[in-house]
Design an enzyme around this catalytic site. Sequence first.
Site, PDB file in Angstrom:
ATOM      1  N   LYS A 121       0.841  -1.204   0.000  1.00 41.03           N
ATOM      2  CA  LYS A 121       0.000   0.000   0.000  1.00 41.03           C
ATOM      3  C   LYS A 121       0.873   1.249   0.000  1.00 41.03           C
ATOM      4  CE  LYS A 121      -0.609  -0.400   5.010  1.00 41.03           C
ATOM      5  NZ  LYS A 121      -1.494  -0.930   6.055  1.00 41.03           N
TER       6      LYS A 121
ATOM      7  N   TYR B 142      13.818  31.732   3.892  1.00 36.24           N
ATOM      8  CA  TYR B 142      12.572  32.372   4.322  1.00 36.24           C
ATOM      9  C   TYR B 142      12.655  32.740   5.796  1.00 36.24           C
ATOM     10  CZ  TYR B 142      10.153  30.918   0.056  1.00 36.24           C
ATOM     11  OH  TYR B 142       9.755  30.756  -1.240  1.00 36.24           O
TER      12      TYR B 142
END
Length: 692
Positions: free
Chosen positions: A357, A583
């Site tokens: 999965k 940033y």
Amino acid sequence: MNAPRSRAAMDGFRLFAALLVVANHTSPLASCTAAGDFWLCRVLARVAVPFFLMTSGHFLARGDWTGTRRLMKKAAVLYGVCVLLYLPLNWYAGQLSWPDFLRRLVADGTFYHLWYFPALLLGLPIARWLSRLRSKTALAIGGVLYLIGLGGDSYYGLAVQLPGLEDFYGGIFQVFSYTRNGVFFAPLFLLLGALSCRWTPRHPAFGTAAALVLMTAEAFWLQNVGAPRHDSMYLSLPLVMLCLFSLLLTHNSGERRDLRAISTLVYLLHPWCIVLIRWSSQAIGLEALFVDNSLVHFLSVAALSLCAACFLCLVRPQAQRPTARAWREINLTALDHNVDALQRHLSPGQALMAVLKADAYGHGAVPIARRLQQKGIRAFAVACLSEGIQLRKRGVRGTILILGYTPPEDAPLLRRWRLTQTVVSLDHGRALAAQGHPIHVHLAIDTGMHRLGIPAADREAIREVFQLQNLMIDGVFSHLCVADSSGAADEAYTLRQLDAFYRAVAWIRSAGYTPGAVHIQASYGLWNLPAQPCQYARAGILLYGVSSGRNMADVAPDLFPVLSLRARVTCIQDLSPGETAGYGRLFRAERETRLAVISIGYGDGLPRELPQRGGQVLIRGQRCPMVGRMCMDQLLVDVTDLAEISPGDTVTLIGSDGQQMIAAEDLAEQCGTITNELLSRLGGRLPQVVVP
Ligand SMILES: *Cc1c(COP(=O)(O)O)cnc(C)c1O
């Protein structure tokens, strides 16, 4: 991590083989030595096409022949293009009469060198079908077909002396012009290519030389007795090919895709080049040099073909290298090892169901499933319908169990793709059954996790599911919620879950139903519990060689991590004390600082807070700290203490580099999560690069 360029023996030989085919069609030595030319063109050059076939077989067998259909599609398209390309020459040579052109299109190839395509398109399905048999049986059948082919080729004169064989071959030649075709020639070499990884002669170089001598003797003898109708097939050719192929394999450690493309183009274009050389030398009155002198003729055709091929390679759009920016490196040898280690924990009769999965926990479901299939695993589990369909489309066979909910109206898709659905509740079972499409299911039993499944004690609900029309119940399973814990209370809870599960299974049997395959363990259940009376164990995280967190590291020593995560240095920034970067100006240089910009970010699935949680990377075998705010596609690393660094350097975020190693477990723990989450978030923007 530049791809090794040095010893790509297979791709190098491809080009040589293509030039041998050119030689075969231009007879380079004809004007000086007839015997030498015979040896070069009718003996040595006969290794070329079998070599092409063997590389196809070898490549396909690595993927369990799953790429067969794709290769056939590619070959068909290329054949179509070539048919069009050579139509003018067919027309010029008066070869366009209708029924015969059609026969040649499917049997012989529409131009003399194009016989390879119909042979491949016919030989591939035959070889694939044979590959399902035991390899000795498959080889024996391929060998018998080849022997029949020999009788219609270089042994024809001898074969037709036997009663009935002249008519037999006459029948074949109504359809095929030669027995060197997709039925009698291609299957054996495709199979030999597929099996050559398992068979290696002790002295391949000596073997190749000896086998070539043998084939030379055979060819000259046959020529002497006047047996050949054609001279493509010899009894000793398969032996030559086996030795030669393993010689090349042992010297092969890289790939040269450019050589691959050039050799294919030389093969496809050289007949046009022959014609062009003839026409142009006629036009300028230099036929004596460029056509009558066979060596110059060969050299000019080869040179023109090579130039045309290189030109086409230069102007075609470049494919991007997967390792250009950031990538997931998948180590399949580690996967093999982990499968073996987990299989040692199985009880007798129990098999692994590999849990794939979330794109195989971020590893790439398709390459992982293919390798597991080669390792003999026949059961897989995914989370949802689309994951199951993806695997089927890419050729994964066996049971694929969908562990999660699928909307009942998708029942036709479950049937269409032969997927097995989990019945997650009584209502779900009723709704699935009501769609009216017989489907395969496993019934989930809830034993205390309270996520999916019918409560183990609700016998009436279980009975109703077993009585529903259209549901073929192939299995009954449950899931443990604290099997990874060694606390006394947790262990007691696990035992209660097991007890409730087995009592429900026993009740199903006593009520006269068959539960089918019974399974309850995931990775930790398999690793920590004693042998269980189950048919499957659904292994996920441990298959990938990592534990969910550091506190479970006692599990990991037996396992090898399958995934490494790498990126590149893109720029270097030199900062003076007091300058800031990124940033929010979060990083401030305290000293003369050198920063490297790395080509990966949170958009690729990395936790954004990693730099603030002590995240590190490896560059040139040394640890360097991440600094500043992580960006979506980039991050900053302090490389002031590194002696040397340059743009393009490989950066390791998970995995090892030299003596150093960064474990996925450490990264997960730094960010307060488990390895499962960290890995399954690694984004689809990261190409997978499979390392052997
Ligand atoms: C995810 C999952 C597994 C695999 O679990 P691991 O701990 O990764 O081995 C097994 N069974 C079910 C039902 C799951 O959802």
